[in-house]
Design a protein around this motif. Structure first.
Motif, short mmCIF file in Angstrom:
data_model
loop_
_atom_site.label_atom_id
_atom_site.label_comp_id
_atom_site.label_asym_id
_atom_site.label_seq_id
_atom_site.Cartn_x
_atom_site.Cartn_y
_atom_site.Cartn_z
N VAL A 255 13.49 13.89 16.19
CA VAL A 255 14.20 12.72 16.71
C VAL A 255 15.13 13.12 17.84
O VAL A 255 15.20 12.44 18.89
N SER B 284 12.68 7.08 16.12
CA SER B 284 12.04 7.22 14.80
C SER B 284 10.59 6.75 14.84
O SER B 284 9.71 7.35 14.23
N ASP C 222 12.51 5.33 6.02
CA ASP C 222 13.46 4.77 6.97
C ASP C 222 13.38 3.26 7.14
O ASP C 222 14.38 2.61 7.46
#
Length: 472
Positions: free
Chosen positions: A404, A444, A347
């Motif tokens: 999440v 995240s 990510d």
């Protein structure tokens, strides 16, 4: 003819980009032609040899995947071979002992320069009676270079090169301490190891005619030569082994990965159409000596950063993960098993150009937070924030599905309960778990930092605020 190349560094300093390029081109040429690639450490200059340099050469080549065939060859283990050949050359009258003192040689050189002549040995001892023996007088051994004629060879990059023997000296092949010289050892090794192609820097061009004459005198086959252009630093100066900033290991320590380093080094003097990005397999398939440039190349760190960013974001996740683990080991970074490093890479790595930059930006994933060192931490030390943190701790402690979406719901729930905006809750959490107000997407970050670490750091801030309130 089976292709056989070699990379033969002198271990007197850290391996720099220029040396790596020679190794890469030699390795690629051998691999493309199903040949053999030899690593030969030229360590006969005892005074200048550095053991750390040898370790550095082996480490860099291994890290980059430029694996050699057979065991590395150390010239220092082959001294008997060189000395036996020198003895044979003396017997066969193709070499001679030179007893000229350094004082005489310095005077000769000085006079030649004053008379605007090219400095070279005047062959005084070459014409003396070889049967006359001098005891307890130091001497060197010189090769009897042809006095007339031309030395011609076709360089694969520069075309035909022609040198008059009148321009060449009688090469010293053994020093007064009995040690054979570089120019002699390299010739003998290339001959005895059946090296077919020699790829090296253009600073060796002047050595080549002398080495060819030596090979001819020994009735040895002449290899194919390719002398690559110089690499200059950003100021236009020649690269130096002693400049650690330019060493390859320095780039590795900064978080540059093999694909990027090799891609970058490949293009310092070689091109294929207008292509910029090359995989390792493409390098092996496309490389050829004919496309090497005669013009010098200039170091461009911005280009290397661009290539590193590209390869980091286009290699398989597992490969990048392995590189980061290797980097962490190099930097002695301890990674908690509870932290999702792969998710973090997936990510967030896209925002960074090197592994070093990435590791530095997310150091809170592997380093404890020292709350006392956080700028303006006192702003957050109040009873209201203490209540929010206790609520967050309780809610996240009971959370069973660590995702999440669930993390996001809990943060929103907390914001509604305490009638504050989402941003304020997120900043408080960031201070708790990252030690700073700015991080990527908070959901995240919480996900990848893991439940245990998250709860532990929230608890630490709760304790810290309590202490600060009591002290007031």
């Amino acid at each position: 003819m089976k292709i056989k190349t070699r990379f033969s560094p002198s271990p007197t300093g850290l391996l720099h980009i220029g040396g790596l390029r020679t190794a890469l081109y030699s390795w690629l040429f051998a691999r493309k032609n199903n040949g053999t690639f030899i690593l030969r450490i030229e360590d006969t200059d005892i005074k200048r040899v550095n053991n750390n340099s040898i370790k550095d050469i082996l480490y860099v080549l291994n890290y980059l995947g430029l694996f050699w065939d057979k065991e590395p060859v150390y010239q220092s283990s082959r001294l008997k071979i060189y000395k036996d050949i020198i003895s044979s050359m003396l017997k066969n009258n193709i070499a001679y002992k030179c007893y000229c003192s350094q004082e005489r040689l310095d005077g000769l050189r000085k006079n030649q320069i004053l008379n605007k002549q090219k400095p070279k040995y005047d062959r005084k001892c070459r014409y003396k009676n070889s049967c006359v023996k001098k005891f307890n007088i130091p001497y060197v051994v010189r090769f009897k270079n042809p006095i007339s004629g031309l030395v011609k060879f076709t360089d694969m990059i520069r075309g035909e090169i022609c040198t008059s023997n009148e321009e060449l000296d009688d090469l010293i092949i053994q020093r007064s301490n009995g040690m054979p010289t570089y120019n002699f050892c390299v010739v003998i090794d290339d001959w005895k190891m059946n090296i077919t192609h020699i790829i090296r820097g253009e600073d060796h061009i002047n050595n080549t005619p002398r080495q060819i004459n030596l090979l001819n005198a020994l009735n040895a086959r002449i290899p194919v030569y390719a002398h690559v252009s110089m690499i200059l630093d950003s100021q236009g100066k020649k690269l130096s082994k002693r400049n650690h900033v330019m060493s390859v290991s320095n780039y590795i320590n900064k978080g540059f990965i093999p694909e990027a380093i090799l891609n970058y080094v490949l293009r310092l003097g070689w091109s294929y159409k207008d292509k910029e990005i090359f995989t390792i397999n493409e390098m092996k398939n496309l490389f050829n000596l004919q496309s090497l440039s005669k013009s010098p190349s200039i170091i461009n760190d911005k280009k290397l950063l661009w290539l590193n960013h590209y390869h980091l974001n286009n290699l398989p996740l597992e490969k990048v993960y392995q590189y980061f683990i290797m980097y962490a080991q190099i930097k002695k970074i301890f990674l908690d098993k509870n932290i999702d490093i792969k998710g973090l890479i997936k990510d967030f790595l896209c925002h960074h150009k090197t592994l070093h930059e990435f590791a530095l930006s997310y150091c809170y994933f592997y380093q404890d937070i020292d709350l006392s060192k956080i700028l303006d931490i006192h702003i957050y030390c109040n009873i209201f924030n203490l209540k929010i943190l206790k609520f967050l701790y309780k809610k996240f402690f009971l959370l069973t599905q660590w995702s999440v979406s669930n993390i996001l719901l809990l943060i929103k729930e907390s914001a509604l309960k305490f009638k504050v905006c989402f941003k304020d809750i997120a900043v408080l959490i960031r201070i708790s778990i990252a030690g700073k107000k700015d991080t990527p997407n908070i959901s995240s970050v919480i996900l990848y930092i893991g439940k245990n670490t998250f709860l532990s750091r929230i608890k630490n801030l709760i304790k810290y605020i309590k202490l600060q309130i009591l002290e007031k």
